[in-house]
Design a protein around this motif. Structure first.
Motif, PDB file in Angstrom:
ATOM      1  N   ASN A  90      89.329   1.824  35.947  1.00 44.87           N
ATOM      2  CA  ASN A  90      89.257   2.487  37.256  1.00 44.87           C
ATOM      3  C   ASN A  90      90.605   3.065  37.681  1.00 44.87           C
ATOM      4  N   ALA A  91      91.677   2.364  37.368  1.00 48.88           N
ATOM      5  CA  ALA A  91      93.004   2.843  37.761  1.00 48.88           C
ATOM      6  C   ALA A  91      93.320   4.173  37.080  1.00 48.88           C
ATOM      7  N   LYS A  92      92.870   4.328  35.853  1.00 49.04           N
ATOM      8  CA  LYS A  92      93.114   5.564  35.113  1.00 49.04           C
ATOM      9  C   LYS A  92      91.974   6.566  35.283  1.00 49.04           C
ATOM     10  N   LYS A  93      90.920   6.175  36.001  1.00 51.19           N
ATOM     11  CA  LYS A  93      89.752   7.042  36.199  1.00 51.19           C
ATOM     12  C   LYS A  93      89.216   7.529  34.854  1.00 51.19           C
ATOM     13  N   THR A  94      89.093   6.621  33.937  1.00 50.56           N
ATOM     14  CA  THR A  94      88.731   6.975  32.569  1.00 50.56           C
ATOM     15  C   THR A  94      87.609   6.078  32.048  1.00 50.56           C
ATOM     16  N   VAL A  95      86.695   6.691  31.327  1.00 51.05           N
ATOM     17  CA  VAL A  95      85.625   5.982  30.643  1.00 51.05           C
ATOM     18  C   VAL A  95      85.824   6.176  29.144  1.00 51.05           C
ATOM     19  N   TYR A  96      85.666   5.107  28.398  1.00 51.09           N
ATOM     20  CA  TYR A  96      85.874   5.158  26.954  1.00 51.09           C
ATOM     21  C   TYR A  96      84.567   4.871  26.218  1.00 51.09           C
ATOM     22  N   LEU A  97      84.475   5.390  25.014  1.00 49.32           N
ATOM     23  CA  LEU A  97      83.372   5.041  24.124  1.00 49.32           C
ATOM     24  C   LEU A  97      83.970   4.753  22.753  1.00 49.32           C
ATOM     25  N   GLN A  98      83.990   3.480  22.396  1.00 48.63           N
ATOM     26  CA  GLN A  98      84.444   3.079  21.068  1.00 48.63           C
ATOM     27  C   GLN A  98      83.239   3.103  20.138  1.00 48.63           C
ATOM     28  N   MET A  99      83.335   3.894  19.089  1.00 47.03           N
ATOM     29  CA  MET A  99      82.222   4.061  18.160  1.00 47.03           C
ATOM     30  C   MET A  99      82.629   3.528  16.794  1.00 47.03           C
ATOM     31  N   ASN A 100      81.955   2.493  16.356  1.00 44.57           N
ATOM     32  CA  ASN A 100      82.217   1.887  15.046  1.00 44.57           C
ATOM     33  C   ASN A 100      81.001   2.039  14.143  1.00 44.57           C
ATOM     34  N   SER A 101      81.218   1.832  12.876  1.00 47.63           N
ATOM     35  CA  SER A 101      80.133   1.918  11.886  1.00 47.63           C
ATOM     36  C   SER A 101      79.328   3.193  12.061  1.00 47.63           C
ATOM     37  N   LEU A 102      80.019   4.288  12.167  1.00 47.92           N
ATOM     38  CA  LEU A 102      79.363   5.564  12.435  1.00 47.92           C
ATOM     39  C   LEU A 102      78.458   5.979  11.280  1.00 47.92           C
ATOM     40  N   LYS A 103      77.368   6.632  11.657  1.00 46.64           N
ATOM     41  CA  LYS A 103      76.376   7.100  10.688  1.00 46.64           C
ATOM     42  C   LYS A 103      76.247   8.616  10.810  1.00 46.64           C
ATOM     43  N   PRO A 104      75.796   9.284   9.760  1.00 43.07           N
ATOM     44  CA  PRO A 104      75.605  10.734   9.852  1.00 43.07           C
ATOM     45  C   PRO A 104      74.699  11.130  11.023  1.00 43.07           C
ATOM     46  N   GLU A 105      73.740  10.298  11.357  1.00 40.54           N
ATOM     47  CA  GLU A 105      72.839  10.633  12.470  1.00 40.54           C
ATOM     48  C   GLU A 105      73.518  10.520  13.829  1.00 40.54           C
ATOM     49  N   ASP A 106      74.746  10.040  13.884  1.00 40.91           N
ATOM     50  CA  ASP A 106      75.510  10.046  15.128  1.00 40.91           C
ATOM     51  C   ASP A 106      76.167  11.397  15.383  1.00 40.91           C
ATOM     52  N   THR A 107      76.071  12.290  14.417  1.00 40.21           N
ATOM     53  CA  THR A 107      76.660  13.618  14.576  1.00 40.21           C
ATOM     54  C   THR A 107      76.018  14.349  15.745  1.00 40.21           C
ATOM     55  N   ALA A 108      76.844  14.798  16.669  1.00 39.05           N
ATOM     56  CA  ALA A 108      76.352  15.462  17.877  1.00 39.05           C
ATOM     57  C   ALA A 108      77.541  15.902  18.723  1.00 39.05           C
ATOM     58  N   VAL A 109      77.232  16.679  19.741  1.00 35.76           N
ATOM     59  CA  VAL A 109      78.217  16.932  20.796  1.00 35.76           C
ATOM     60  C   VAL A 109      78.045  15.818  21.822  1.00 35.76           C
ATOM     61  N   TYR A 110      79.124  15.146  22.139  1.00 36.10           N
ATOM     62  CA  TYR A 110      79.098  14.033  23.084  1.00 36.10           C
ATOM     63  C   TYR A 110      79.622  14.509  24.438  1.00 36.10           C
ATOM     64  N   TYR A 111      78.841  14.211  25.459  1.00 35.89           N
ATOM     65  CA  TYR A 111      79.173  14.638  26.806  1.00 35.89           C
ATOM     66  C   TYR A 111      79.419  13.428  27.697  1.00 35.89           C
TER      67      TYR A 111
END
Length: 120
Positions: free
Chosen positions: A74-95
């Motif tokens: 909250n202090a940095k006004k930032t949201v994170y998404l840690q993505m591990n064990s990525l798969k080809p089907e995770d390919t996309a534009v992330y919004y």
């Protein structure tokens, strides 16, 4: 004016990891703000990946449970998404999405998107 800017996308091999960041400006980032990540693959509809409210339990799509972790600073006004064990089907534009409640008077804001490509 609220602005949302994503960063951290890129090309990674299957099994690898990436961390996306979403920085919000023009708003206080506290209990009435929900942060979320959505994605859209070519030819498909945009789908929810994960959301998080202040002090709440994160919500994940079944397809990413156990592999992705959403968090917020909250202090940095930032949201994170840690993505591990990525798969080809995770390919996309992330919004990144930021909802300020109540939505009437608050708002629903989207970033421009960041490309994630997972090679097999």
């Amino acid at each position: 004016q609220v602005q949302v800017v994503e960063s951290g996308g890129g090309l990674v091999q299957a099994g690898g990891s990436l961390r996306l960041s979403c920085a919000a400006s023009g708003t206080i980032f506290s209990f009435n703000v929900m942060g979320g990540w959505y994605r859209q693959a070519p030819g498909k509809q945009r789908e929810l990946v994960a959301t998080i409210r202040d002090g709440g339990i994160p919500n994940y799509a079944d397809s990413v449970k156990g592999r992705f972790t959403i968090s917020r600073d909250n202090a940095k006004k930032t949201v994170y998404l840690q993505m591990n064990s990525l798969k080809p089907e995770d390919t996309a534009v992330y919004y990144c999405n930021v909802k300020i409640y109540p939505l009437i008077g608050g708002g629903d804001y989207w970033g421009q998107g960041t490309q994630v490509t997972v090679s097999s």
